[in-house]
Design a protein around this motif. Structure first.
Motif, short mmCIF file in Angstrom:
data_model
loop_
_atom_site.label_atom_id
_atom_site.label_comp_id
_atom_site.label_asym_id
_atom_site.label_seq_id
_atom_site.Cartn_x
_atom_site.Cartn_y
_atom_site.Cartn_z
N LYS A 100 13.32 66.80 52.04
CA LYS A 100 12.04 67.40 51.67
C LYS A 100 11.90 67.76 50.18
N THR A 103 11.52 64.38 48.12
CA THR A 103 10.27 63.63 48.33
C THR A 103 9.09 64.36 47.71
N MET A 104 9.11 65.72 47.76
CA MET A 104 8.03 66.48 47.14
C MET A 104 8.03 66.29 45.63
N LEU A 107 6.70 62.74 44.86
CA LEU A 107 5.25 62.65 45.01
C LEU A 107 4.54 63.37 43.87
N GLY A 136 8.42 72.58 47.94
CA GLY A 136 9.27 71.67 48.68
C GLY A 136 10.67 72.19 48.93
N GLN A 275 2.94 64.67 51.75
CA GLN A 275 4.27 65.23 52.03
C GLN A 275 4.32 65.83 53.43
N ILE A 279 6.72 64.16 56.16
CA ILE A 279 7.92 64.87 56.62
C ILE A 279 7.86 65.10 58.12
#
Length: 357
Positions: A100, A103-104, A107, A136, A275, A279
């Motif tokens: 998490k 990926t945040m 993005l 995140g 996100q 997720i």
């Protein structure tokens, strides 16, 4: 906001219709909060000032009302058996701490350094990215109990999942944020972290434990679950009212910000939405593939999706300032979370039969 059916099967009498239209009530609470926030700004400023270490006490009381019924349902005699079902805990740790935050960050960079770059300054872009990273890296503590309750999750297992996240957060939050932000002198606001855990977990858990002992005192073992279920069904409306009042307060606090910067709010919301749904899809899909029971799988996926916004806001303010873009991004995370989580609760309830009992 379109209607989302969040009805739960076999809901207690008198609760089903209210839950069925919960998304509509939340939409109305948002609208009422925005209107009142702009009509009565002094009142909301007074309520917003009732805080310590970035934890707002009126909101804390309302969240306590939401969490309490779930805590009464926690069966402490089952805690010793949690280790026999490790899959949910493994998914919680992997999604929240190995996936998490990164990926945040990715993005945030994609949208603010590339997609939205023509519309904002580079300095603002870096601020918004920082706020997203803080969100995140801070998995949720309080509201997870509400989402778990709405999906009829395993209350005992949810408590353990949240507690494990809190322990990891003490050690992992600052290093991850420092790595992703490139800032080495991150100061964890221990007051915010410890106060939030105390208010949202320890106090309602103690109240729930005492209530459960009181309810089951002198009751035959085979009747105890029925007695507890009857009580939690009776107090559950207070939980929903607490949710709606919380939404109204949050939107009232930020009403002027939303009206003043709608385009910026929309831009920040885009990566947050991607996100959140991404997720959830990852965690929920992994739980399905791993044949995790629904009562564990749903809260597990929802824990990964929601954020510990008090911690994120506090760190954003302490590092970047109250009126910074980073602080604004964390606030947008608060506003986006409730409608997104309700839609995911509805989806989870509709797909309940795809999981093992």
């Amino acid at each position: 906001m379109t209607h989302i059916d969040t009805a739960l099967p076999a809901a207690p009498a008198g609760i089903g219709p209210f839950e069925k239209w919960l998304s509509l009530w939340v939409a109305l609470a948002m609208a009422v909060g925005l209107v009142l926030g702009n009509m009565l700004p002094e009142l909301f400023q007074t309520l917003a000032a009732l805080e310590y270490a970035s934890v707002n006490f009126p909101v804390a009381v309302l969240i306590w009302a939401m969490v309490y019924p779930m805590m009464v349902a926690v069966d402490f005699s089952s805690l010793s058996h949690i280790a026999e079902r490790p899959k949910g805990l493994v998914l919680t740790v992997v999604v929240n701490w190995l996936v998490k935050p990164f990926t945040m960050a990715a993005l945030g960079v994609l949208f603010f350094n590339v997609v939205f770059a023509p519309f904002i300054t580079p300095a603002d872009a870096q601020q918004y990215i920082a706020g997203l990273i803080l969100l995140g890296a801070a998995p949720c503590t309080a509201m997870v109990f509400v989402w778990s309750q709405l999906t009829r999750g395993d209350a005992t297992y949810t408590l353990v999942q949240v507690s494990l996240n809190d322990v990891i957060m003490i050690f992992a939050f600052a290093p991850i944020v420092a790595l992703l932000l490139g800032v080495t002198d991150i100061v964890v606001p221990w007051g915010t972290l410890l106060l939030s855990v105390g208010l949202y977990v320890v106090i309602p858990l103690a109240a729930g434990m005492l209530t459960r002992v009181w309810l089951t005192h002198g009751v035959r073992a085979q009747d105890q679950d029925r007695v507890v279920s009857h009580f939690t069904g009776a107090v559950k409306p207070f939980s929903i009212v607490g949710l709606l009042a919380t939404v109204g307060l949050l939107f009232g606090f930020q009403g002027q910000v939303i009206l003043d910067q709608p385009l910026v709010i929309g831009m920040i919301a885009v990566p947050l939405l991607i996100q959140s749904y991404g997720i959830f899809a990852l965690a929920y899909g992994a739980a399905w593939a791993w044949k995790v029971p629904f009562a564990i799988a749903a809260p597990c996926a929802l824990i990964g999706t929601s954020n510990f916004f008090e911690l994120a806001v506090a760190v954003a303010i302490s590092i970047f300032g109250l009126n910074s873009g980073a602080a604004l991004a964390t606030v947008v995370g608060v506003l986006v979370e409730v409608p997104v989580m309700l839609s995911l609760v509805a989806f989870a309830n509709r797909t309940r039969d795809r999981f093992p009992a």
